[in-house]
Scaffold this motif. Sequence first.
Motif, PDB file in Angstrom:
ATOM      1  N   SER A  11      -2.246  85.258 -60.709  1.00  0.00           N
ATOM      2  CA  SER A  11      -3.494  85.048 -60.950  1.00  0.00           C
ATOM      3  C   SER A  11      -3.659  83.841 -59.997  1.00  0.00           C
ATOM      4  CB  SER A  11      -3.673  84.589 -62.502  1.00  0.00           C
ATOM      5  OG  SER A  11      -3.155  83.460 -62.843  1.00  0.00           O
TER       6      SER A  11
ATOM      7  N   TRP B 232      -8.085  94.738 -54.510  1.00  0.00           N
ATOM      8  CA  TRP B 232      -7.805  93.927 -55.742  1.00  0.00           C
ATOM      9  C   TRP B 232      -8.844  93.245 -56.278  1.00  0.00           C
ATOM     10  CZ3 TRP B 232      -2.816  94.818 -57.926  1.00  0.00           C
ATOM     11  CH2 TRP B 232      -1.851  95.339 -57.190  1.00  0.00           C
TER      12      TRP B 232
ATOM     13  N   THR C 284      -8.368  87.969 -61.515  1.00  0.00           N
ATOM     14  CA  THR C 284      -9.053  87.143 -62.598  1.00  0.00           C
ATOM     15  C   THR C 284      -7.853  86.177 -62.849  1.00  0.00           C
ATOM     16  OG1 THR C 284      -7.760  88.232 -64.485  1.00  0.00           O
ATOM     17  CG2 THR C 284      -9.874  89.384 -63.371  1.00  0.00           C
TER      18      THR C 284
ATOM     19  N   SER D  47      -5.399  93.286 -60.966  1.00  0.00           N
ATOM     20  CA  SER D  47      -5.428  94.954 -61.187  1.00  0.00           C
ATOM     21  C   SER D  47      -6.195  95.558 -59.705  1.00  0.00           C
ATOM     22  CB  SER D  47      -6.439  95.230 -62.334  1.00  0.00           C
ATOM     23  OG  SER D  47      -7.782  94.968 -62.006  1.00  0.00           O
TER      24      SER D  47
ATOM     25  N   GLY E 214      -2.010  97.108 -70.064  1.00  0.00           N
ATOM     26  CA  GLY E 214      -2.956  98.286 -69.874  1.00  0.00           C
ATOM     27  C   GLY E 214      -2.005  99.422 -69.958  1.00  0.00           C
TER      28      GLY E 214
ATOM     29  N   ASP F   9      -2.679  96.120 -65.431  1.00  0.00           N
ATOM     30  CA  ASP F   9      -2.890  94.812 -65.040  1.00  0.00           C
ATOM     31  C   ASP F   9      -1.387  94.184 -64.906  1.00  0.00           C
ATOM     32  OD1 ASP F   9      -5.628  94.763 -65.679  1.00  0.00           O
ATOM     33  OD2 ASP F   9      -5.235  94.772 -67.650  1.00  0.00           O
TER      34      ASP F   9
ATOM     35  N   TYR G  48       0.521  90.628 -64.073  1.00  0.00           N
ATOM     36  CA  TYR G  48       0.406  89.307 -64.158  1.00  0.00           C
ATOM     37  C   TYR G  48       1.494  88.530 -63.543  1.00  0.00           C
ATOM     38  CZ  TYR G  48      -2.388  91.042 -68.122  1.00  0.00           C
ATOM     39  OH  TYR G  48      -3.421  91.409 -68.920  1.00  0.00           O
TER      40      TYR G  48
END
Length: 574
Positions: free
Chosen positions: A455, A492, A495, A500, A521, A567, A569
Motif C-alpha cells: 500500500s 493497478w 488504496t 489490485s 479476495g 487484493d 497487501y
Amino acid sequence: MLTLALIGVVGGLITGISPCILPVLPVIFFSGGAQSARNPDGTEGEAAPVKEASRWRPYQVVAGLVLSFSIFTLLGSLILNLLGLPQDVLRWAALIVLILIGLGLIFEPLQHLLERPFARFPQRAISPKRRGFGLGLALGAVYVPCAGPILAAITVAGSTGKIGWETVVLTVSFAVGTSIPLLFFALAGRRVAERVKAFRTRQKGIRITGGVLMIALAIGLVFNVPQALQRLIPDYTAGLQDGFNNSEQVKSLDLGGLVTDENKDLSKCSNGSDVLQSCGPAPALRGIDQWFNTADDKPIALSDLRGKVVLVDFWAYSCINCLRSVPHVSAWAKAYQDAGLTVIGVHSPEYAFEKVPENVAAAIKEQGITYPVALDNQLSTWTAYRNRYWPAHYLIDASGTVRQIQFGEGGYATTEKLIRELLTQTTPDVKLPAMTETADDTPQAGSTTPETYLSPTKMVNFGGTEPYSIGTSTFAFPENLAKDTFALDGSWTLTSQGISSAEGSIKLAYTAQQIRMVLGGSGTVTVTDKNGTKTIQVSGPPGSYEIFSSKKSDTGELKVTVGAGVDAYSFTFG
C-alpha cells in the motif's frame, strides 16, 4: 523535543519541494499571493477596490494551512474510525474542497460565503484582511492527502488517540516545514503580479483562470491525470526521501502510547533481557471488542489472574513474524498451563481486514491457537502498553508486575527460561515439564529481504520509476530492479490498504528461503521464478500464502501475476 521538531521540519521541507505539492500550487500562487499585490500607486488588489486588503495575506494563507493541516492529520483518521468510514473518504472530501475553492475564485460572492464560517464574527461582513486565513484553513483539508511519509506514523497516532506533545510537535513542525515552499510560491505570485503589467490590469481574469484550473485539477484527480503528468517530471526528491526515511533519527522515532502512571515504568525493561526485571504494573486489557477461546467468550481481567504467571502476546494474524512466533507461544500455553501459566493473545490489527472477527476466528483455528485471544481493534490495549511491534511478549509475575519484554521474533529459549523461573518462584514445589522443543525459524539479521508492504501509505521499497500513490495508474517494469525492491507492470489500483489489478504483474528482487504473500479476495495468482510457474488459488478471508520456498536462503527475482478479484497487501520473508 528540539530534535523531534527538526525531524518534522526537514521531513516537511522534503515533501514541500516534491511533486506532491502540485495540487495546491495554483491557488497558492494566484489567490495566496497575487491578490495581495500592490498597484503602482501603492494601493492593493484589482484597481484597489478595498484599500485595506492585507499585505500579510500570503502569511495568513500559510498559517491557516498549517493549522488545519495539523488538525486534519491528527484527527482525520480518528474521526473516520469512530464513524466507521474508509480512509479514502479524505481524498474525496479533498476533491470537493478543490472544486469549492475553484468556484470561489470564479465567483467572488461564493468565496465570501465559503469563508464566512471561519470569520471571527459570522454576522459581520468578512474583511479582506481575514480572507487569507480562511482560505488557508480550506487548503489544509486539501493538503492532507499530500502528506509526506513521516505522516504515516502521525496518522496512526491520531487514529489511536495517542496524541501527546511529541505527536503535536512533530505534526506542527512537519506542517511548518512543508509550508515554507508554499509561502515562497505565494510571495512569488505577489512579486510577479506587481512586476507584470498584465497581472495588474487583468486581475479578475487571472483569478477566474485560477478557479478554472482548480476545478480542472479536481476533475483530473478523479481520473488520476496529475499522476500521468508527474511521470514526465523526474522525482527529484527520491534520494532525499530515501535517505531521510532510513536515517537512524527517523527509525528511532518513538510515537508510542501516552505515558501514564500505569505504564510509565515499562521502559525500565530492556528488550529481551535474560534476567527478570521489575518494570511496574501490567496495564489493564482495555477497549477489547471481542474475546475468543474463553468460557462463553467472556472477558478476562488481569486483576483476576493474581497468583498466576501471565504472558501477554501482541500479534496480527497475517504477520509472518507472528506466524513464526505463534507455535512457540502455543507450546508454552499447553506445556505450562497446569503449572500456573496463562497466555493471552492480544490481536492488534495491521490491516482493516484483520479487524473482522470472522477473519480472526478463522486464523485462530487455522493456526491452532487454543489460549484466550482478545480482539484489540482500536489498539486500546496496544496503546496502554506503549507497544510498537508485532509480535511482542510481556511476561507478568503473580503480583501483576511486568518482568520481561521481548519485542519481535527470537529469544524464545530466554523467555521460556524466565517463564519457568517465575512459575518456580510462585509455587516452589511445582513440577515443571521438560523445555519445549519448537524449532526457532527466526531469520538472521540482514539475511532476508525486509517485510515489503504494497500500500502507498506503508511502502518504502518501491523500485519503479512512476509515482506511487493512492489511485489507479499504469506501471512498467524498470530495466533493472534493485536488490530488495519490487516494481509493477500494467494497470493497478492502489488504496490505503493494498493493491489490485485485472491482470497486472509484480516483479520482486528478493533474498530469502521462504516468501509469503498476504492476499485477499477471490481469484488466482501466478508465480514465475527460476524453478518454473505455479498457480495459487485465493479465496476466503485475507491471509498469508506461500509463494516461494527453497532448501536454503536464495537470491533472485520472481514475477507474480495477480488476477482479477485478488487484493495484494504485502510480501513477507523467512
